[in-house]
Write an enzyme that holds these catalytic residues in place. Structure first.
Site, PDB file in Angstrom:
ATOM      1  N   GLY A   1      41.913  40.753  45.950  1.00 39.86           N
ATOM      2  CA  GLY A   1      42.286  40.317  44.605  1.00 39.86           C
ATOM      3  C   GLY A   1      43.791  40.397  44.358  1.00 39.86           C
ATOM      4  O   GLY A   1      44.369  39.516  43.712  1.00 39.86           O
TER       5      GLY A   1
ATOM      6  N   GLY B   1      39.309  39.319  51.661  1.00 34.07           N
ATOM      7  CA  GLY B   1      38.455  40.163  52.489  1.00 34.07           C
ATOM      8  C   GLY B   1      37.708  39.484  53.624  1.00 34.07           C
ATOM      9  O   GLY B   1      37.805  39.914  54.775  1.00 34.07           O
TER      10      GLY B   1
ATOM     11  N   ARG C   1      42.803  49.667  56.531  1.00 33.49           N
ATOM     12  CA  ARG C   1      43.611  50.120  55.392  1.00 33.49           C
ATOM     13  C   ARG C   1      44.141  51.541  55.596  1.00 33.49           C
ATOM     14  O   ARG C   1      45.220  51.862  55.107  1.00 33.49           O
ATOM     15  CB  ARG C   1      42.788  50.045  54.106  1.00 33.49           C
ATOM     16  CG  ARG C   1      42.748  48.623  53.537  1.00 33.49           C
ATOM     17  CD  ARG C   1      41.930  48.567  52.284  1.00 33.49           C
ATOM     18  NE  ARG C   1      42.222  47.363  51.516  1.00 33.49           N
ATOM     19  CZ  ARG C   1      41.570  47.031  50.401  1.00 33.49           C
ATOM     20  NH1 ARG C   1      40.611  47.804  49.927  1.00 33.49           N
ATOM     21  NH2 ARG C   1      41.883  45.930  49.756  1.00 33.49           N
TER      22      ARG C   1
ATOM     23  N   LYS D   1      33.366  32.031  45.881  1.00 33.72           N
ATOM     24  CA  LYS D   1      33.740  32.078  44.464  1.00 33.72           C
ATOM     25  C   LYS D   1      34.902  31.160  44.129  1.00 33.72           C
ATOM     26  O   LYS D   1      36.060  31.543  44.187  1.00 33.72           O
ATOM     27  CB  LYS D   1      34.097  33.515  44.097  1.00 33.72           C
ATOM     28  CG  LYS D   1      32.910  34.444  44.186  1.00 33.72           C
ATOM     29  CD  LYS D   1      33.294  35.807  43.650  1.00 33.72           C
ATOM     30  CE  LYS D   1      32.517  36.907  44.327  1.00 33.72           C
ATOM     31  NZ  LYS D   1      33.321  38.068  44.637  1.00 33.72           N
TER      32      LYS D   1
HETATM   33  C1  3PG Z   1      39.989  46.031  46.803  1.00 33.34           C
HETATM   34  O1  3PG Z   1      39.250  46.416  47.717  1.00 33.34           O
HETATM   35  O2  3PG Z   1      40.080  44.844  46.456  1.00 33.34           O
HETATM   36  C2  3PG Z   1      40.885  47.036  46.141  1.00 33.34           C
HETATM   37  O3  3PG Z   1      40.778  48.277  46.763  1.00 33.34           O
HETATM   38  C3  3PG Z   1      40.621  47.111  44.658  1.00 33.34           C
HETATM   39  O4  3PG Z   1      39.310  47.557  44.424  1.00 33.34           O
HETATM   40  P1  3PG Z   1      38.630  47.215  43.008  1.00 33.34           P
HETATM   41  O5  3PG Z   1      38.386  45.714  43.023  1.00 33.34           O
HETATM   42  O6  3PG Z   1      37.358  47.997  42.961  1.00 33.34           O
HETATM   43  O7  3PG Z   1      39.599  47.575  41.938  1.00 33.34           O
END
Ligand code: 3PG
Ligand code: MG
Length: 349
Positions: A329, A306, A37, A178
């Protein structure tokens, strides 16, 4: 799809620019476990520097700080050091973790005003956080001339392709644990896909009941383990012959071969979620087979989420797919067809 205006249309020469990046990298024992990132944030920063920005103020959250201890554990300092080592330029300044400020996640306008103070324009390049309506991702965009960064735009373009006309066969492969998080995406995209392949823990949940409006393909065999442990007793079993109380910790070889054959023929692929507990090598074969098939396919292939991103990186196959999303997300919400607040706050381009 609605397009936010690009930073490339901004005149940044001599300006002080606030950039919201998503530098929320995985940490392990205080060190950066994966700097993807940080690297992904560089092109926009470089672009601003090349165009003569006077100062580039970078901000990001890191983790989800809750207690006082987190102020040390989740300081952005090591991330800022890595960023500066990759892009040494005295005009870059990195603000401390935005979530150390209590107003950030409640989209407090006071904190947004603090961020905007003394700044000429705002660039949101934090695709991974674009589904959050926080002060640094949403609120501040209303206080300054706001633009989309190059990574944010690239993510919208690549993921957005899956929402438009695609080449067929279009194959979706989904896994991970999930199921609730992924149902809406599957429903939105899956109706247009030719095959939807399900592995991982998700498959076990869907075997009981498929809540989707179309059929999916589930594993015919699994690597069954006596318990959830790296060194558990384990063997391949057809799904109807898994001993009572045992767990399927990977798809089996027959399923891996079948999924692989379908993927190799695909022209469009979206992959989200591993097929098993790939962190443990004895249960990694199914995820590896899927990753290799996705890479081998002559397809427009997108990997999001992820764990599947980590799998494709660790297998060294990331440069053989069309796009690896930096959003977990956020990529799912976009593919669900939802508006992302961080994108919606930027004027149209
Ligand atoms: C992630 O890693 O999905 C983003 O950086 C958002 O992080 P968060 O789910 O803690 O808002
Ligand atoms: Mg390929």
């Amino acid at each position: 799809m609605r397009w936010p205006r690009s930073v490339e249309t901004a005149d940044v020469s001599g300006k002080r620019v606030l950039v919201r990046a998503d530098l929320n990298v995985p940490l392990a024992g205080g060190t950066i476990a994966d700097d993807t990132r940080i690297r992904a944030a560089l092109p926009t920063l470089q672009w601003l520097l090349d165009r003569g920005a006077r100062e580039v103020v970078v901000c990001s959250h890191l983790g989800r700080p809750k207690t006082g201890d987190d102020l040390e554990r989740l300081s952005i300092a090591p991330v800022a050091d890595r960023l500066r080592s990759l892009l040494p330029d005295g005009r870059i300044r990195v603000l401390e973790n935005t979530r150390f400020h209590s107003g950030e996640t409640s989209n407090d306008s006071e904190f947004a005003r603090e961020l905007a103070e003394g700044v000429d324009l705002y660039v949101n390049d934090a695709f991974g956080s674009a589904h959050r309506a926080h002060s640094s991702t949403e609120g501040v965009a209303h206080l300054l001339p706001a633009y989309a960064g190059l990574l944010l735009l690239a993510e919208l373009e690549h993921l957005g392709r899956l929402l438009g006309e695609v080449e067929h066969p279009f194959v979706i492969v989904a896994g991970g644990a999930k199921v609730e998080d992924k149902l809406a995406v599957l429903e939105n995209l899956g109706g247009r896909a030719d095959r939807v392949l399900i592995g991982g823990k998700m498959a076990e949940q869907m075997r009981e009941h498929n809540p989707l409006s179309f059929p999916v393909e589930l594993p015919v065999d699994v690597v069954a383990a006596s318990t959830f442990a790296e060194d558990a007793e384990a063997h391949v079993a057809t799904v109807d012959a898994v001993p009572a109380g045992w767990l399927g910790l990977d798809i089996g070889p027959a399923t891996a071969a079948a999924f692989g054959a379908i993927l190799r023929e695909a022209r469009t692929i979206f992959w989200n979620g591993p097929m098993g507990v790939f962190e443990w090598s004895r249960f990694a074969a199914g995820t590896r087979a899927v990753a290799e098939a996705v890479a081998a396919a002559d397809a427009y292939s997108v990997v999001g989420g992820g764990d599947s991103v980590r799998a494709i990186q660790e297998l060294g196959l990331a440069d053989r797919v069309s796009w690896v999303s930096t959003g977990g997300g956020a990529s799912l919400e976009l593919l669900e067809g939802r508006d992302l607040p961080g994108v919606a706050a930027i004027p149209e381009g």
